[in-house]
Design an enzyme around this catalytic site. Structure first.
Site, mmCIF file in Angstrom:
data_model
loop_
_atom_site.group_PDB
_atom_site.id
_atom_site.type_symbol
_atom_site.label_atom_id
_atom_site.label_comp_id
_atom_site.label_asym_id
_atom_site.label_seq_id
_atom_site.Cartn_x
_atom_site.Cartn_y
_atom_site.Cartn_z
ATOM 1 N N TYR A 163 0.839 -1.201 0.000
ATOM 2 C CA TYR A 163 0.000 0.000 0.000
ATOM 3 C C TYR A 163 0.868 1.242 0.000
ATOM 4 O O TYR A 163 2.071 1.185 0.227
ATOM 5 C CB TYR A 163 -0.936 0.005 1.212
ATOM 6 C CG TYR A 163 -0.273 0.340 2.524
ATOM 7 C CD1 TYR A 163 -0.368 1.617 3.068
ATOM 8 C CD2 TYR A 163 0.467 -0.627 3.223
ATOM 9 C CE1 TYR A 163 0.249 1.928 4.277
ATOM 10 C CE2 TYR A 163 1.082 -0.320 4.427
ATOM 11 C CZ TYR A 163 0.970 0.947 4.954
ATOM 12 O OH TYR A 163 1.594 1.256 6.141
ATOM 13 N N LYS A 221 6.586 -1.829 1.956
ATOM 14 C CA LYS A 221 5.390 -1.254 2.585
ATOM 15 C C LYS A 221 4.230 -2.242 2.388
ATOM 16 O O LYS A 221 3.320 -2.034 1.574
ATOM 17 C CB LYS A 221 5.066 0.122 1.996
ATOM 18 C CG LYS A 221 4.161 0.975 2.884
ATOM 19 C CD LYS A 221 4.115 2.404 2.367
ATOM 20 C CE LYS A 221 3.153 3.274 3.171
ATOM 21 N NZ LYS A 221 3.620 3.529 4.543
ATOM 22 N N LEU A 229 11.250 1.452 7.128
ATOM 23 C CA LEU A 229 10.606 1.903 5.901
ATOM 24 C C LEU A 229 11.198 3.270 5.580
ATOM 25 O O LEU A 229 11.146 4.175 6.412
ATOM 26 C CB LEU A 229 9.097 2.013 6.091
ATOM 27 C CG LEU A 229 8.323 2.451 4.841
ATOM 28 C CD1 LEU A 229 8.341 1.360 3.777
ATOM 29 C CD2 LEU A 229 6.901 2.834 5.191
ATOM 30 N N GLU A 264 12.633 2.976 14.177
ATOM 31 C CA GLU A 264 11.674 3.991 13.734
ATOM 32 C C GLU A 264 10.440 3.911 14.614
ATOM 33 O O GLU A 264 10.390 3.128 15.558
ATOM 34 C CB GLU A 264 11.309 3.774 12.268
ATOM 35 C CG GLU A 264 10.702 2.412 11.961
ATOM 36 C CD GLU A 264 10.455 2.188 10.475
ATOM 37 O OE1 GLU A 264 10.295 3.176 9.744
ATOM 38 O OE2 GLU A 264 10.398 1.020 10.057
#
Length: 287
Positions: free
Chosen positions: A33, A147, A205, A180
């Site tokens: 996505y 992702k 990511l 992250e």
């Protein structure tokens, strides 16, 4: 105005948008996505988002649902039909519909859906005072650069943060380094004034907003490092902030209940948010 979705070639009211029960995205999270921010009628960093979408598809060996030119037309038409100027444009592609079986189906057609919703940007208070984060163990898989729809570890971390009453969870790996956030990238300004964010690779990511911030820093002549940084180093930091498509650049003033620096947004974070917003307003209007 009712919200409009795009589902496999058709624009439909959101209440009528449906996918097949044997769509592999539903049964296996076998898909990818993207989320593109629409800011004052501007699609921010559209091509970098589409580049990452293509990358994720390739890594999972999923055929593109359509050409890039066609995809851009679909996204613009969805923007037009929804009549929003500040929104998040979400789209996903899955391997398609097939009888449930772990191995890839021999023949299938990539399924594609897209939706929009009004954006919920940080409040003026959050921007002026900063937000709090907590740290928690990073339990995600080893391909965070894709992702994918497989977000359960991220959801668990975000829920943990919500229960704790903080804005975000920062994920900590087995070496006690912060990778992250559950849905954001993590940054610190060290005690000696260096900007640091985790290096791009399979552990994080590579956020599109993260990439934009790096380009803006280069344009400003700011020095920065892409490397791992520990939870202890973050606790000693002069400043901290997060970046994402929905929050842009947002100051962090507490980590695990302890103040960052002076406990208020620092000058570096304020400057980066300022130049990011200015750059966003230079993007072409699409509606």
């Amino acid at each position: 105005m009712s919200r409009i979705a795009y589902v496999n070639g058709r624009y439909l009211p959101l209440s009528q948008a449906q996918v097949h029960i044997e769509d592999r995205g539903y049964q296996f999270a076998d898909g990818v996505y993207e989320v593109v921010p629409l800011y004052r009628g501007r699609l921010l960093d559209e091509d970098p988002h589409l580049d990452r979408f293509d990358y994720s598809l390739r890594e999972l060996q999923i055929a593109p649902p359509m050409s890039r030119a066609a995809l851009k037309l679909v996204l613009r038409e969805l923007v037009r039909r929804n009549g929003l100027s500040d929104a998040l444009l979400y789209f996903q592609a899955t391997r398609g519909v097939a009888p449930r079986d772990h191995k890839f189906p021999a023949k299938t057609k990539t399924a594609f859906v897209a939706t929009m919703r009004r954006s919920r940007p940080p409040s003026a208070k959050q921007i002026e005072e900063g937000v709090s984060v907590m740290t928690t163990r990073d339990i995600r898989w080893e391909r965070c650069d894709i992702k994918s729809l497989n977000l359960l570890p991220n959801l668990l971390a975000k829920q943990q943060a919500t229960v704790a009453g903080v804005f975000e969870a920062w994920l900590v790996d087995d070496d006690d380094n912060i990778t992250e956030g559950s849905s954001t990238n993590a940054w610190i300004v060290t005690s000696d004034g260096k900007l640091v964010t985790h290096d791009a690779g399979a552990a994080i990511l590579n956020g599109i907003t993260r990439q934009r911030v790096i380009k803006l820093m280069e344009g400003e002549g700011l020095t920065f490092e892409q490397r791992a940084f520990s939870r202890e180093e973050a606790m000693r930091a002069r400043e901290a902030f997060l970046s994402s498509s929905s929050s842009f650049v947002l100051p962090i003033t507490r980590i695990d209940g302890k103040p960052v620096g002076e406990g208020k947004p620092g000058p570096m974070t304020r400057r980066l948010r300022e130049i990011y917003v200015a750059a966003a307003l230079e993007a072409p209007v699409v509606i």
